[in-house]
Design a protein around this motif. Structure first.
Motif, PDB file in Angstrom:
ATOM      1  N   ARG A   1       1.270  11.327  -0.770  1.00 46.05           N
ATOM      2  CA  ARG A   1       2.518  11.789  -0.190  1.00 46.05           C
ATOM      3  C   ARG A   1       3.323  10.636  -1.178  1.00 46.05           C
ATOM      4  N   ASN A   2       4.746  11.104  -1.089  1.00 44.10           N
ATOM      5  CA  ASN A   2       5.411  10.423  -1.573  1.00 44.10           C
ATOM      6  C   ASN A   2       6.688  10.160  -0.249  1.00 44.10           C
ATOM      7  N   GLU A   3       6.736   9.282   0.437  1.00 38.14           N
ATOM      8  CA  GLU A   3       7.811   8.796   1.942  1.00 38.14           C
ATOM      9  C   GLU A   3       8.022   8.190   1.268  1.00 38.14           C
TER      10      GLU A   3
ATOM     11  N   SER B   1      10.295  15.101  -5.694  1.00 37.10           N
ATOM     12  CA  SER B   1       9.366  14.101  -5.415  1.00 37.10           C
ATOM     13  C   SER B   1       9.354  13.895  -3.686  1.00 37.10           C
TER      14      SER B   1
ATOM     15  N   ASP C   1       8.668  13.781   0.125  1.00 37.28           N
ATOM     16  CA  ASP C   1       8.066  14.288   1.332  1.00 37.28           C
ATOM     17  C   ASP C   1       8.693  14.540   2.199  1.00 37.28           C
TER      18      ASP C   1
ATOM     19  N   ASN D   1       0.867   5.625   0.359  1.00 36.10           N
ATOM     20  CA  ASN D   1       1.659   7.263   0.954  1.00 36.10           C
ATOM     21  C   ASN D   1       3.719   7.285   0.801  1.00 36.10           C
TER      22      ASN D   1
ATOM     23  N   ARG E   1       3.735  13.688  -8.938  1.00 39.17           N
ATOM     24  CA  ARG E   1       2.473  13.693  -8.860  1.00 39.17           C
ATOM     25  C   ARG E   1       1.598  14.444  -9.912  1.00 39.17           C
TER      26      ARG E   1
ATOM     27  N   GLY F   1      -0.762  17.771  -1.273  1.00 39.30           N
ATOM     28  CA  GLY F   1       0.452  18.073  -0.919  1.00 39.30           C
ATOM     29  C   GLY F   1       0.192  19.437   0.433  1.00 39.30           C
TER      30      GLY F   1
ATOM     31  N   ARG G   1       0.677  20.609   3.477  1.00 38.50           N
ATOM     32  CA  ARG G   1       1.016  19.986   4.549  1.00 38.50           C
ATOM     33  C   ARG G   1      -0.165  20.652   5.570  1.00 38.50           C
TER      34      ARG G   1
ATOM     35  N   GLU H   1       2.209  17.978  10.728  1.00 38.29           N
ATOM     36  CA  GLU H   1       2.834  17.369   9.606  1.00 38.29           C
ATOM     37  C   GLU H   1       4.284  18.234   9.540  1.00 38.29           C
TER      38      GLU H   1
END
Length: 495
Positions: A123-125, A153, A155, A188, A250, A473, A475, A479
């Motif tokens: 994830r890219n949070e 991108s 999340d 993440n 990604r 990706g 979910r 989530e």
């Protein structure tokens, strides 16, 4: 659909498990013989397949799960009323290696976020991490006001409140610092805002000593007491973090970059037959790819620990495993608690009778892989393969511990069901189809199919592909519902 009704797991067993409710007077096949039920045997519960004398060992999974309190006739229900644990006190262990080499598999890939330090996130949070519980409400307010930054991108943006960071002593204080540091470093998180109050024990200067060096583009710090408007300042810092995190896209990554946590909770009598073995096969498949899995819940290794010990890759790892088990037993003793006070009421209702019964099912999540390392609470994973981690059985605490050590995803098996999620995607795997149907808003995958005609090798491939999609990706149900929790291990005095 082939609906098997009764299963004897190992030829050496003297009990079998009802896969569906067996009525009184109903006859089932067991090891080539026929046994008639003396009473109703509920789904997940055990029935004797031969006479068992008082004091005789009861065997399931090919191992002892306790001894009979009284004579048990063939066809009788075997549970807490007539079965007791054989476990007591600490034990002496001997290393008797029994290692199974992995089966080579074709390389697998997923779409992840390659970080500057070489690690990969699924994830890219943006994460907001309070150093102390006093700023929890501020962290939540910042989280709500920052949602407009979720684009491209990125999340999501999430705050992780917790009650600690001050009025703690010794090991507790260090546990909090190590847990938060592990999350700051987690791949993440594309960007992290560390939010302090200013007067807490875990103030930023103290925390940074445990955290170590960070990338200033990826990690920002804010002390609320030093800011005229902490909300505005936090949003400004999050805008900078969003700009940095948004530069990551990604890309195709090898499955060997995956670090997957293994956890069970709300187990029932089918967990050790369906969901946990499925996760065990997954773990073997992942480690054969060069990836890593992390098994925890130390109290739920008691009674099955020698199986893990004999799968240690060398004497040094074996000794670390012994220290892991004995250290947790000492933790119980230190607080004058019964070491084997397990299973839970829900476990018992689902058919699990003793801790040996529970542990032999629980440890199957580790598959047949070689144990390569043992991690203390809060330590990052360093070795590719199956790792053991120091943490309790508590679902939220143990799942958080897995994330802290670097697990990008946690696989959570359950027979009773639970809605929680930890800081990373938490895949819920039902041990039975009834739960999967009833709690579709909680469950991601139904392992109950394995006793309904779907071969385990087929189901495990489907599950492996599903986890790769989650890593890429897709979910989880949790989530989608925003289920995220942080629980730090506490042991000791609060001032």
């Amino acid at each position: 659909m082939n609906l098997l009704k009764f299963l004897v797991i190992n030829p050496a067993d003297n009990v079998g498990v009802a896969l569906r409710t067996i009525e009184k007077g109903e006859t089932v096949e067991a090891n080539g013989k026929f046994v008639t039920a003396c009473e109703e045997i509920a789904t997940g519960h055990k029935m004797a397949i031969c006479p068992i004398s008082a004091g005789e060992c009861v065997t399931k999974y090919g191992y002892t799960i306790g001894s009979a309190k009284s004579d048990i006739s063939a066809g009788s229900w075997v549970h807490t009323h007539n079965l007791k644990t054989n476990l007591n006190d600490k034990l002496a262990y001997r290393y008797e290696p029994a290692l199974t080499p992995p089966t080579p598999l074709p390389p697998a890939t997923f779409e992840g976020f390659l970080r500057e330090d070489g690690r990969v996130g699924v994830r890219n949070e943006l994460w907001i991490l309070p150093t102390v519980g006093c700023v929890n409400s501020i962290a939540r307010l910042i989280e709500r006001k920052a949602q407009a930054l979720v684009s491209g991108s990125i999340d999501g943006i999430y705050a992780f409140p917790h009650p600690y960071g001050c009025s703690q002593l010794g090991g507790d204080h260090l546990n909090t610092q190590k847990a938060l540091a592990g999350l700051v470093r987690h791949p993440n998180a594309g960007g992290v805002l560390v939010l302090g109050l200013g007067c807490e024990n875990n103030n930023l200067d103290a925390f940074k000593k445990v955290l170590g060096e960070t990338n200033p583009n990826r990690v920002k710090f804010l002390v609320c007491q030093e800011s005229d408007d902490e909300i505005a300042d936090a949003l400004s810092l999050l805008e900078q973090l969003a700009s940095y995190a948004g530069s990551f896209k990604r890309q195709t990554c090898s499955a060997q970059e995956l670090m997957i946590g293994l956890k069970c909770g709300g187990s029932d009598g089918l967990s050790g037959i369906t969901a946990n073995p499925l996760v065990g096969v997954f773990s073997d498949m992942l480690t054969a790819q060069g990836g890593s899995s992390i098994l925890t819940e130390v109290p739920e290794m008691f009674g099955a620990e020698t199986i893990l010990m004999n799968r240690c890759r060398d004497e040094k790892t074996f000794q670390k495993t012994v220290a892991l088990i004995d250290g947790f037993k000492d933790y119980f003793i230190r607080y004058h608690q019964t070491i084997y006070e397990n299973p839970s009421p829900g476990n018992k209702a689902g058919g699990i009778s003793t801790l040996e019964d529970k542990s032999l099912g629980c440890t199957q999540k580790g598959g047949s892989g070689t144990v390569v390392d043992v991690l203390s609470y809060g330590d990052p994973i360093c070795e590719h393969g199956l790792n053991l981690l120091e943490a309790p059985g508590n679902d939220l605490v143990a799942s958080t511990a897995l994330a802290v050590s670097g697990a990008q995803i946690v696989l959570f098996t359950t027979g009773r069901g639970t809605p929680f999620g930890c800081p990373v995607p938490t895949v819920k795997i039902a041990s039975n189809s009834a739960l999967s149907r009833k709690k579709a808003g909680w469950i991601d995958f139904n392992a109950g199919q394995s006793i309904e005609g779907v071969p385990m090798d087929q189901l495990s491939k489907t599950f492996f592909d599903y986890v790769l999609r989650v890593a890429s990706g897709e979910r989880t149900v949790g989530e989608q519902h925003g289920m995220r929790d942080l629980a730090i291990f506490k042991d000791g005095v609060t001032l």
